[in-house]
Design a protein around this motif. Structure first.
Motif, short mmCIF file in Angstrom:
data_model
loop_
_atom_site.label_atom_id
_atom_site.label_comp_id
_atom_site.label_asym_id
_atom_site.label_seq_id
_atom_site.Cartn_x
_atom_site.Cartn_y
_atom_site.Cartn_z
N ARG A 82 0.84 -1.20 0.00
CA ARG A 82 0.00 0.00 0.00
C ARG A 82 0.88 1.25 0.00
N GLY A 83 1.92 1.23 0.86
CA GLY A 83 2.85 2.35 0.88
C GLY A 83 3.48 2.55 -0.48
N GLY A 84 3.87 1.43 -1.09
CA GLY A 84 4.48 1.48 -2.42
C GLY A 84 3.54 2.08 -3.44
N LYS A 85 2.26 1.68 -3.37
CA LYS A 85 1.25 2.21 -4.29
C LYS A 85 1.12 3.71 -4.14
N MET A 86 1.06 4.18 -2.88
CA MET A 86 0.91 5.62 -2.64
C MET A 86 2.08 6.39 -3.24
N LEU A 87 3.28 5.89 -2.94
CA LEU A 87 4.48 6.52 -3.48
C LEU A 87 4.41 6.53 -5.00
N ALA A 88 4.00 5.38 -5.56
CA ALA A 88 3.92 5.27 -7.01
C ALA A 88 2.96 6.31 -7.59
N TYR A 89 1.80 6.49 -6.92
CA TYR A 89 0.84 7.45 -7.48
C TYR A 89 1.30 8.89 -7.33
N LEU A 90 2.02 9.16 -6.24
CA LEU A 90 2.62 10.50 -6.11
C LEU A 90 3.60 10.75 -7.25
N VAL A 91 4.43 9.72 -7.51
CA VAL A 91 5.40 9.84 -8.60
C VAL A 91 4.67 10.03 -9.93
N LEU A 92 3.56 9.29 -10.09
CA LEU A 92 2.77 9.42 -11.32
C LEU A 92 2.30 10.85 -11.54
N LEU A 93 1.79 11.45 -10.47
CA LEU A 93 1.31 12.82 -10.60
C LEU A 93 2.45 13.76 -10.97
N ALA A 94 3.59 13.57 -10.30
CA ALA A 94 4.75 14.41 -10.60
C ALA A 94 5.18 14.25 -12.05
N LEU A 95 5.20 13.00 -12.51
CA LEU A 95 5.60 12.73 -13.89
C LEU A 95 4.66 13.39 -14.89
N LEU A 96 3.35 13.22 -14.63
CA LEU A 96 2.36 13.83 -15.51
C LEU A 96 2.59 15.34 -15.59
N PHE A 97 2.82 15.94 -14.42
CA PHE A 97 3.01 17.39 -14.35
C PHE A 97 4.25 17.80 -15.14
N ILE A 98 5.37 17.10 -14.86
CA ILE A 98 6.64 17.49 -15.50
C ILE A 98 6.58 17.26 -17.01
N THR A 99 5.88 16.20 -17.43
CA THR A 99 5.82 15.92 -18.87
C THR A 99 4.89 16.89 -19.59
N LEU A 100 3.73 17.14 -18.98
CA LEU A 100 2.69 17.86 -19.72
C LEU A 100 2.70 19.37 -19.51
N PHE A 101 3.19 19.82 -18.33
CA PHE A 101 3.09 21.26 -18.07
C PHE A 101 3.87 22.12 -19.09
N PRO A 102 5.09 21.73 -19.46
CA PRO A 102 5.79 22.53 -20.47
C PRO A 102 4.98 22.67 -21.77
N LEU A 103 4.23 21.61 -22.10
CA LEU A 103 3.42 21.68 -23.32
C LEU A 103 2.29 22.70 -23.16
N TRP A 104 1.69 22.70 -21.98
CA TRP A 104 0.67 23.71 -21.70
C TRP A 104 1.28 25.11 -21.80
N TRP A 105 2.52 25.25 -21.33
CA TRP A 105 3.17 26.56 -21.33
C TRP A 105 3.38 27.08 -22.75
N VAL A 106 3.65 26.15 -23.67
CA VAL A 106 3.78 26.51 -25.08
C VAL A 106 2.45 27.11 -25.57
N LEU A 107 1.38 26.37 -25.28
CA LEU A 107 0.06 26.80 -25.75
C LEU A 107 -0.34 28.12 -25.10
N ARG A 108 -0.09 28.23 -23.79
CA ARG A 108 -0.45 29.42 -23.03
C ARG A 108 0.29 30.64 -23.62
N THR A 109 1.56 30.47 -23.92
CA THR A 109 2.33 31.58 -24.47
C THR A 109 1.88 31.91 -25.89
N ALA A 110 1.59 30.86 -26.65
CA ALA A 110 1.17 31.07 -28.04
C ALA A 110 -0.15 31.84 -28.10
N LEU A 111 -0.98 31.68 -27.06
CA LEU A 111 -2.29 32.36 -27.05
C LEU A 111 -2.23 33.73 -26.39
#
Lengths: 311, 316
Positions: free
Chosen positions: A19-48
């Motif tokens: 269970r602890g491992g799962k929690m850690l894994a999901y925290l990492v998942l959120l961080a990964l999603l953020f780090i991967t996708l946020f720069p792309l949002w920043w491109v769009l945000r700046t372009a607009l």
């Protein structure tokens, strides 16, 4: 008793740990999603964002004074000289346009031709290396493999000289030629799959009087449809993203591909700061093909990597 | 005449029979199948590789006649401080890039294993996205985020209480910033490769180990890492070769600056051909040196990582 107790306690602690491992894994998942996708949002945000506000509201998460003008500018839908006349152009803004549709077309022509040629000819060769017996077969294949180790820059200079001698600088065929007939990677990749095919089917077909070409076309090829599609996707992405070779051979505007165009667009931005809003609009648009490939074939690419990555 | 005619006929039929037999001959078919690729390989891989070695002995600017100068180009390289500095910069880049990217990718792959299948599948799809984007696009995007005066990263650092950083604007941080950009682009892809490797490790090993009371970390050290070695070899060898050839990101973001702090070896070679007085000999000589370095590094890596063996064999 003690052993059952031990096992129970091990299972319990395993559950807690899991269970602890799962929690850690999901925290990492959120961080990964953020780090991967946020720069792309920043491109769009700046372009607009309106170019005038790019430098003043730097931390706003949403587009400031939203406008599609940057996209229109990049896509050549509005004439930048009109903007100059209206006094809209500021020192932050490049009057250069990206001849986007031309460069998109060029990227498409170049990548499609390379993908088609390389996939067909490399598959044929890979089939021969895996299934047909001929003298020097393994030696030739080994020499192909050493080709994987040669850094591309070593090849670029003599190839550039050769293409220049052919008079192909600034032409599609100049950009396409070096990888049209094969890459060592493509042959290596496909050979693995042909090697893995069951021989029984082919032997049965031989008894029925099938020719070698028939075996390749009717039996082997349909069985490796998946890997071939994967190779095609990888080749297409690779040639779409290629920068240095098209920069050397195809700087000329009529054959310039998107990656080279973006590099040049950046060089042309006015003195001082680059035209970030315009650049990000161009960047956003040029990511679209990657997104499309990702949406249609993402799983396929990922699964095939599982299969081929280290075999 | 008569003799010639009678001799001509059987000749033709022999030729015909020969052709017929050739069409049935496996060897001929084999060569026909590889012929296009063989032409491509000979012209654009084998010949240029040999030609590069030859050009490296010439004094040549593409326009004038080439002049044979023996080892002069190599001597010029050895004496050129900018060449040595480009080697140092490249090594510095590799040293920043490879360990961070590999450790991060292994960590991400191990985490991926813990998600349910659909979640992990979607995650892998998203993680490969940066790798699908052109290098140039990735470089532009991060140049904007890392802009010293108005970039998002400094806004973020301000939030956490860290002062403004110059990133690619300063010699002290430029090459590390470029390494970071490429780590963002490649870590997801690398971790998918490693994830594929994890899938090949039998589950029963972990079960046996946990009954023996081995914790997560012990299992990782004793089972995961050793059994992952074949994949790690592949990942390390290909990513080290790739890192030594970093170019696009540098060309777009810093053009080798500031003060030569990001002038990597490929950029040095590029300049010899396209930005300074054209010196094909120097450029190819540097390429040959790079090739020699890559071969050496690859062989050393394969030796160190004992790439020919698999620990999985011990368990089966």
């Amino acid at each position: 008793m003690t052993t059952t107790q031990q096992i129970v306690s091990i299972q319990m602690s395993k559950q807690v740990r899991a269970r602890g491992g799962k929690m850690l894994a999901y925290l990492v998942l959120l961080a990964l999603l953020f780090i991967t996708l946020f720069p792309l949002w920043w491109v769009l945000r700046t372009a607009l964002t309106s170019p005038t506000f790019v430098f003043s509201h730097t931390s706003s998460l949403l587009p400031v004074n939203p406008t599609t003008q940057n996209f229109e500018r990049v896509l050549g839908l509005i004439d930048t000289s009109d903007l100059v006349g209206e006094g809209v152009v500021t020192s932050y803004m490049s009057t250069a346009t990206l001849d986007f549709w031309v460069f998109l077309r060029n990227s498409f022509i170049v990548s499609s031709a390379i993908t088609l040629g390389q996939t067909v000819f490399s598959s044929m060769a890979a089939y021969a290396f895996a299934r047909i017996k001929f003298p020097l077969r393994d030696t030739i294949f080994f020499i192909y493999l050493t080709g994987l180790m040669i850094p591309s820059i070593v090849l670029f200079i003599p190839n550039f000289v050769f293409i220049r001698q052919l008079g192909w600088i600034g032409t599609y065929q100049g950009i396409i030629a070096p990888t049209f007939l094969m890459t060592p990677f493509a042959v290596f990749f496909m050979r693995q799959f042909f090697l893995g095919l069951n021989k029984d089917l082919e032997e049965a077909a031989i008894i029925d009087g099938a020719t070698r070409i028939g075996l390749f076309w009717r039996i082997a090829l349909p069985l490796v449809k998946g890997p071939i599609l994967t190779l095609a996707i990888l080749t297409f992405i690779g040639s779409w993203n290629e920068y240095l070779w098209p920069l050397l051979v195809g700087r000329d505007e009529n054959v310039r591909v998107l990656t080279v165009a973006l590099g040049i667009f950046r060089e042309q931005t006015p003195q001082g700061s680059p035209d970030w809003a315009g650049l990000m609009a161009g960047t956003a648009v040029s990511i679209v093909p990657a997104i499309v490939i990702f949406l249609f074939f993402g799983r396929k690419v990922v699964d095939s990597i599982q299969f081929s990555g280290f075999k | 005449m008569v003799a010639g005619q009678t001799r001509g006929k059987p000749k033709r039929s022999v030729l015909f029979k020969l052709l017929n037999r050739l069409a049935d001959n496996e060897a001929v078919i084999g060569y026909l199948f590889i012929l296009p690729s063989l032409i491509g390989f000979a012209i654009f891989f084998a010949y240029p590789a040999l030609r590069a070695v030859y050009i490296s002995f010439l004094d040549w600017n593409l326009l004038s006649d080439a002049k044979y100068v023996g080892l002069d180009n190599y001597q010029t390289l050895v004496a050129d401080e900018r060449f040595w500095s480009s080697l140092r910069v490249t090594v510095l880049y590799v040293v920043w890039n490879i360990p961070v990217q590999t450790v991060l990718a292994v960590f991400m792959a191990v985490m991926l294993e813990r998600f349910s299948t659909p979640v992990s599948s979607i995650m892998r799809g998203i993680m490969i996205l940066p790798w699908l984007m052109p290098n140039v696009v990735v470089a532009l995007l991060w140049m904007w985020i890392l802009d010293p005066s108005i970039g998002l990263m400094n806004e973020f650092l301000k939030l956490v209480g860290i002062g403004k950083q110059p990133f690619i604007g300063s010699p002290a941080q430029a090459i590390q910033s470029i390494a970071a950009i490429n780590i963002w682009r490649h870590a997801g892809y690398t971790s998918i490769l490693i994830f594929a490797g994890l899938k090949t490790i039998p589950k029963s090993l972990y079960e046996a180990a946990s009954i023996d009371g081995a914790g997560d970390l012990t299992q990782f050290r004793k089972i995961t890492l050793p059994l992952l070695r074949p994949v790690l070899v592949f990942v390390l060898v290909t990513s080290v070769i790739g890192s030594f050839q970093v170019f696009d990101t540098v060309a777009v973001t810093t053009s080798g600056g500031p003060a030569g702090s990001t002038q990597v070896i490929i950029y040095y070679i590029f300049q010899q051909v396209f930005e300074r007085r054209i010196k094909m000999g120097i450029a190819t000589a540097a390429s040959v040196v790079l090739f020699a370095i890559l071969i050496t590094v690859t062989i050393v890596q394969m030796r160190l990582l004992r790439s020919g063996e698999s620990d999985l064999a011990d368990y089966q």
